[in-house]
Design an enzyme around this catalytic site. Structure first.
Site, PDB file in Angstrom:
ATOM      1  N   ASP A  86     -15.316 -16.034 -10.926  1.00  0.00           N
ATOM      2  CA  ASP A  86     -14.177 -15.447 -10.222  1.00  0.00           C
ATOM      3  C   ASP A  86     -14.555 -14.988  -8.823  1.00  0.00           C
ATOM      4  OD1 ASP A  86     -15.803 -13.355 -11.135  1.00  0.00           O
ATOM      5  OD2 ASP A  86     -14.392 -12.771 -12.697  1.00  0.00           O
TER       6      ASP A  86
ATOM      7  N   ASP B 288     -12.260  -3.347 -21.102  1.00  0.00           N
ATOM      8  CA  ASP B 288     -10.951  -3.632 -21.715  1.00  0.00           C
ATOM      9  C   ASP B 288     -10.935  -4.988 -22.429  1.00  0.00           C
ATOM     10  OD1 ASP B 288     -10.986  -5.411 -19.599  1.00  0.00           O
ATOM     11  OD2 ASP B 288      -9.179  -4.630 -18.620  1.00  0.00           O
TER      12      ASP B 288
ATOM     13  N   GLU C  40      -7.528 -10.573 -17.929  1.00  0.00           N
ATOM     14  CA  GLU C  40      -7.265  -9.227 -18.432  1.00  0.00           C
ATOM     15  C   GLU C  40      -6.462  -9.292 -19.730  1.00  0.00           C
ATOM     16  OE1 GLU C  40      -8.801  -6.856 -17.281  1.00  0.00           O
ATOM     17  OE2 GLU C  40      -8.724  -6.616 -15.112  1.00  0.00           O
TER      18      GLU C  40
END
Ligand code: PGA
Length: 277
Positions: free
Chosen positions: A70, A139, A146
């Site tokens: 990324d 997370d 995400e």
């Protein structure tokens, strides 16, 4: 799934795995070894070990092609927090990799959708990724996929969660300076790799590891998708393993200890007696 939870030596274990994978493949100019790579705090000691392995003549990256996971949108390559900059400083400039064989999504591309497509085509053009090395977010994100990300996604823009912005604020002057969006490979992009190895360290990752190993596959914990991967290895330290059941830890420690007797003393909860599943 292989789950390797170690009291010590986890960074070296991952570095050795990468080195051995490259060497076993006997890469050439025409058939390079294709390696997926992360940024962040987790991989830094692994990069150090890889650099040492190169300096000791134990591995060459001359026939290795890399794809980073990324890049932040809007940070130019020379920005000290761009992932381009991170990779040059922490890895690429210390090894014999050819700059033209290193690939990072272009976070400054005018057309991010086209950039995502270009990146996927580039990966396909070299025959796909042999080994994807990554970390995991607290997370449960993998790359910047995400919670809630499509489990069949490819390279595209994602908006970062408040949890990720807070986690990454330590690298910037303030949380307001953390870019809110990133170009990231998709979950399917990583799933298409022949092998995936994820490293997780520290208490902050413990819930994500519980969901990766003991939870159901669920897009709210993107890392759980690897339960469907044919060759997935999860490597953790003791703290990242603390939300797992004792029985789970013993089961996987037994399996790894059977494969490698030298590792037994370092495996978290390695059973001293027999085990019943
Ligand atoms: P970290 O990030 O290595 O800095 O903890 C991991 C990730 O966000 O994937």
């Amino acid at each position: 799934m292989r789950f390797v939870s170690l009291y010590q030596g986890y960074d070296r274990w991952v570095a050795d795995y990468i080195v051995n994978s490259i060497k076993k493949a006997h890469p050439t100019e025409d058939k390079p070894f294709v390696l997926g790579l992360p940024t962040g705090g987790t991989p830094l000691p692994v990069y150090q070990h890889l650099i040492e392995a190169y300096q000791q003549g134990n591995v060459s990256f001359r026939h290795v092609t890399t794809f980073n996971m990324d890049e932040y949108i809007g940070l130019p390559p020379e920005h000290p927090q761009s992932y381009y900059h991170f990779m040059q400083e922490n890895f690429f400039k210390h090894i014999d990799i050819k700059p033209e064989n290193t690939h990072i999504p272009n976070g400054m591309a005018e057309d991010a959708e086209a950039e995502g497509k270009r990146y996927e085509e580039l990966i396909a053009s070299v025959g796909g990724i042999d080994l994807f090395f990554g970390g995991v977010g607290s997370d449960g994100h993998i790359a910047f996929n995400e919670p809630g990300s499509s489990l069949s996604s490819h390279t595209r823009i994602k908006t970062l969660t408040s949890r990720t912005l807070a986690d990454n604020a330590r690298f910037f002057d303030s949380i307001d300076d953390v870019p809110k969006t990133a170009l990231t490979v998709g979950i399917q992009t990583i799933m298409d790799a022949k092998e995936v190895i994820i490293l997780a360290k520290g208490l902050g990752k413990a819930l994500a590891i519980h969901n990766a190993v003991e939870g159901a596959v669920n897009n709210l914990w993107p890392i759980s998708i690897f339960q469907h991967h044919k060759h997935f290895i999860l490597v953790c330290d003791e703290l990242a393993s603390t939300e797992l059941k004792f029985k789970t830890l013993r089961y996987f420690a037994f399996t790894e200890g059977e494969l490698n007797a030298d590792l037994r003393d370092d495996l978290v909860c390695y059973p001293r007696g027999s085990i019943e599943n």
